[in-house]
Design an enzyme around this catalytic site. Structure first.
Site, PDB file in Angstrom:
ATOM      1  N   LYS A 121      10.371 -99.053  51.169  1.00  0.00           N
ATOM      2  CA  LYS A 121       9.908 -97.678  50.959  1.00  0.00           C
ATOM      3  C   LYS A 121       8.707 -97.337  51.821  1.00  0.00           C
ATOM      4  O   LYS A 121       8.592 -96.217  52.311  1.00  0.00           O
ATOM      5  CB  LYS A 121       9.553 -97.453  49.478  1.00  0.00           C
ATOM      6  CG  LYS A 121      10.762 -97.257  48.603  1.00  0.00           C
ATOM      7  CD  LYS A 121      10.368 -96.516  47.339  1.00  0.00           C
ATOM      8  CE  LYS A 121      11.573 -96.182  46.491  1.00  0.00           C
ATOM      9  NZ  LYS A 121      11.199 -95.554  45.223  1.00  0.00           N
ATOM     10  N   LYS A 204      23.065 -99.962  49.634  1.00  0.00           N
ATOM     11  CA  LYS A 204      23.367 -99.614  48.242  1.00  0.00           C
ATOM     12  C   LYS A 204      23.432 -98.087  48.092  1.00  0.00           C
ATOM     13  O   LYS A 204      22.785 -97.359  48.851  1.00  0.00           O
ATOM     14  CB  LYS A 204      22.363-100.252  47.284  1.00  0.00           C
ATOM     15  CG  LYS A 204      21.025 -99.633  47.287  1.00  0.00           C
ATOM     16  CD  LYS A 204      20.145-100.096  46.136  1.00  0.00           C
ATOM     17  CE  LYS A 204      18.869 -99.306  46.306  1.00  0.00           C
ATOM     18  NZ  LYS A 204      17.854 -99.365  45.399  1.00  0.00           N
ATOM     19  N   LYS A 207      19.972 -92.447  45.331  1.00  0.00           N
ATOM     20  CA  LYS A 207      19.653 -91.019  45.178  1.00  0.00           C
ATOM     21  C   LYS A 207      18.977 -90.475  46.426  1.00  0.00           C
ATOM     22  O   LYS A 207      19.005 -89.284  46.691  1.00  0.00           O
ATOM     23  CB  LYS A 207      18.661 -90.831  44.014  1.00  0.00           C
ATOM     24  CG  LYS A 207      19.225 -91.092  42.660  1.00  0.00           C
ATOM     25  CD  LYS A 207      18.207 -90.746  41.571  1.00  0.00           C
ATOM     26  CE  LYS A 207      17.514 -91.973  41.039  1.00  0.00           C
ATOM     27  NZ  LYS A 207      16.711 -91.753  39.830  1.00  0.00           N
TER      28      LYS A 207
HETATM   29  P1  TYM Z   1      15.650 -96.572  39.672  1.00  0.00           P
HETATM   30  O1  TYM Z   1      15.185 -95.300  39.057  1.00  0.00           O
HETATM   31  O2  TYM Z   1      15.649 -96.690  41.153  1.00  0.00           O
HETATM   32  O3  TYM Z   1      17.099 -96.926  39.182  1.00  0.00           O
HETATM   33  C1  TYM Z   1      17.446 -96.909  37.814  1.00  0.00           C
HETATM   34  C2  TYM Z   1      18.440 -98.010  37.484  1.00  0.00           C
HETATM   35  O4  TYM Z   1      19.630 -97.846  38.244  1.00  0.00           O
HETATM   36  C3  TYM Z   1      19.944 -99.066  38.909  1.00  0.00           C
HETATM   37  N1  TYM Z   1      20.585 -98.744  40.188  1.00  0.00           N
HETATM   38  C4  TYM Z   1      21.749 -99.270  40.579  1.00  0.00           C
HETATM   39  N2  TYM Z   1      22.606-100.131  39.981  1.00  0.00           N
HETATM   40  C5  TYM Z   1      23.721-100.452  40.658  1.00  0.00           C
HETATM   41  N3  TYM Z   1      24.019 -99.970  41.898  1.00  0.00           N
HETATM   42  C6  TYM Z   1      23.203 -99.097  42.527  1.00  0.00           C
HETATM   43  N4  TYM Z   1      23.509 -98.608  43.724  1.00  0.00           N
HETATM   44  C7  TYM Z   1      22.001 -98.718  41.864  1.00  0.00           C
HETATM   45  N5  TYM Z   1      20.974 -97.880  42.198  1.00  0.00           N
HETATM   46  C8  TYM Z   1      20.122 -97.915  41.159  1.00  0.00           C
HETATM   47  C9  TYM Z   1      18.600 -99.742  39.121  1.00  0.00           C
HETATM   48  O5  TYM Z   1      18.747-101.129  39.334  1.00  0.00           O
HETATM   49  C10 TYM Z   1      17.901 -99.422  37.827  1.00  0.00           C
HETATM   50  O6  TYM Z   1      18.276-100.323  36.809  1.00  0.00           O
HETATM   51  N6  TYM Z   1      11.713 -99.595  39.043  1.00  0.00           N
HETATM   52  C11 TYM Z   1      12.869 -99.003  38.377  1.00  0.00           C
HETATM   53  C12 TYM Z   1      12.492 -98.162  37.170  1.00  0.00           C
HETATM   54  C13 TYM Z   1      11.645 -98.874  36.175  1.00  0.00           C
HETATM   55  C14 TYM Z   1      12.083 -99.859  35.242  1.00  0.00           C
HETATM   56  C15 TYM Z   1      10.924-100.179  34.480  1.00  0.00           C
HETATM   57  C16 TYM Z   1      13.302-100.489  35.015  1.00  0.00           C
HETATM   58  C17 TYM Z   1      10.320 -98.646  35.953  1.00  0.00           C
HETATM   59  N7  TYM Z   1       9.882 -99.440  34.923  1.00  0.00           N
HETATM   60  C18 TYM Z   1      10.972-101.153  33.475  1.00  0.00           C
HETATM   61  C19 TYM Z   1      13.339-101.450  34.002  1.00  0.00           C
HETATM   62  C20 TYM Z   1      12.205-101.783  33.244  1.00  0.00           C
HETATM   63  C21 TYM Z   1      13.569 -98.078  39.368  1.00  0.00           C
HETATM   64  O7  TYM Z   1      12.980 -97.584  40.302  1.00  0.00           O
HETATM   65  O8  TYM Z   1      14.847 -97.799  39.040  1.00  0.00           O
END
Ligand code: TYM
Length: 345
Positions: A121, A204, A207
């Site tokens: 990022k 991957k 968004k």
């Molecule tokens: P974020 O918002 O990027 O994504 C949310 C969840 O979606 C999953 N994900 C995917 N799974 C499969 N294939 C994909 N292409 C894909 N893109 C996204 C992510 O693995 C995630 O589970 N840092 C985290 C948010 C967060 C969090 C937490 C998660 C903040 N605090 C505490 C768990 C526990 C994030 O940016 O996810």
């Protein structure tokens, strides 16, 4: 510390999603759908809209508000029950930021600099990235450990952050001579823990990909979904007779994984069903399945969005319940590290 001295922690699930843009199919299959399944597993489940994380890159305030409510609506539309699970936005429980600060003082700069997501990022322009973006994984550790959560369902891309959470818990426990924070387990299972871009099987689905054709948004209509799958990049071979035949065919593998996850069947079952068939047959079947699964979520989400005050009310209730779990854990953490608490409540 000996094994015998280890505290046993009550199983508790925590996970979160950033309120940035609309959810894409990877978020749904890798996260939300599994959150709903865990809600029905008999373990307490806490699901968060991580608005403080979203702020680590610039967010227009009005867009952030809308995205927060939309994500709440998507969670509920996909089957999260705000009575059975605790559903709230992070910033309404102040303990996240407070414990995040304490963990900023536990985590090491070297650990943060090694995080793949930070490198991706911030890129070459790291000097211009926000300090929050670098500290992001320590706030994420706080999200999880503020509830002594033992299990964190996430997609594959978040595994490193959950491992860092364990490192922070271990260092805290070691430095202060306590056994206070649990060793949280990432839960990364099912066929779709890493859904790939429809345009490039080595990236991957995300968004933030500039190409809208690379992803299925949960808000896409039936025609758009069908068109995106039709145009999805694939090779020219028919589907193989066995799963082994998907090796070195990342695009084909991705579509088969998506089908399996949407249909709640194994990859083997999908291969058995479509063995020898071309993409001319498989892609329309996949599009039909995706529409059948996604369209009801999108329309329910639209319905919920018509009443944002009700969404805010649900988030406020969820935050109250979350805070009731978090407050004693934060108070004990402060006591452990030596922060004096004498203000009358
Ligand atoms: P974020 O918002 O990027 O994504 C949310 C969840 O979606 C999953 N994900 C995917 N799974 C499969 N294939 C994909 N292409 C894909 N893109 C996204 C992510 O693995 C995630 O589970 N840092 C985290 C948010 C967060 C969090 C937490 C998660 C903040 N605090 C505490 C768990 C526990 C994030 O940016 O996810």
């Amino acid at each position: 510390m000996t094994e015998a001295a280890r505290t046993t922690f009550t199983p508790r699930v925590f996970s979160g999603i950033q309120p940035t843009n609309h959810l894409q199919l990877g978020n749904y299959l890798g996260a939300v759908k599994r959150f709903v399944e865990m809600q029905n597993s008999g373990i307490e489940t806490i699901y968060c809209i991580v608005d403080l994380h979203a702020m680590t890159t610039w967010q227009d305030p009005a867009d952030l508000r809308t995205a927060t409510r939309e994500l709440a609506a998507s969670y509920i539309a996909a089957g999260l029950d705000p009575k059975r699970s605790i559903l709230f936005n992070q910033s309404q429980v102040p303990g996240h930021a407070e414990l995040g600060w304490i963990f900023n003082c536990v985590a090491r700069m070297g650990w943060m600099n090694r995080m793949t997501q930070w490198k991706d990022k911030a890129g070459k322009d790291a000097e211009k990235a926000s300090l929050g973006l670098l500290a992001y994984p320590s706030l994420m550790a706080a999200d999880i450990l503020l509830y002594h959560a033992t299990r964190v369902p996430v997609g594959e891309d978040q595994k490193q952050h959950v491992e860092l959470t364990r490192d922070i818990a271990a260092k805290f426990n070691h430095d202060y001579g306590v056994d206070f924070f649990p060793m949280t387990e990432p839960v990364i299972d099912g066929a779709a823990t890493r859904v790939m871009s429809l345009r490039d099987g080595s990236r991957k689905m995300s968004k933030s990909d500039p190409s809208d054709a690379s992803r299925i948004n949960l808000t896409d209509d039936a025609d758009t979904i069908a068109q995106k799958f039709r145009k999805a990049r694939t090779d020219a071979e028919p589907l193989p007779e066995s799963v082994g035949g998907l090796k070195d065919r990342p695009e084909a593998r991705n579509l088969v994984n998506i089908y399996a996850a949407l249909a709640d069947v194994t990859v083997e079952a999908v291969v058995a069903q479509f063995a020898g068939k071309g993409f001319g047959t498989f892609k329309p079947a996949l599009a039909d399945l995706a529409v059948a699964r996604i369209a009801p979520i999108a329309s329910e989400m639209q319905r919920l969005m018509a009443d944002p005050a009700e969404i805010d009310r649900l988030l406020g209730d969820g935050a109250e319940r979350a805070n009731a779990i978090a407050a004693p854990i934060l108070a004990r953490t402060k006591e452990i590290v030596g922060l004096v608490a004498s203000r009358r409540r």
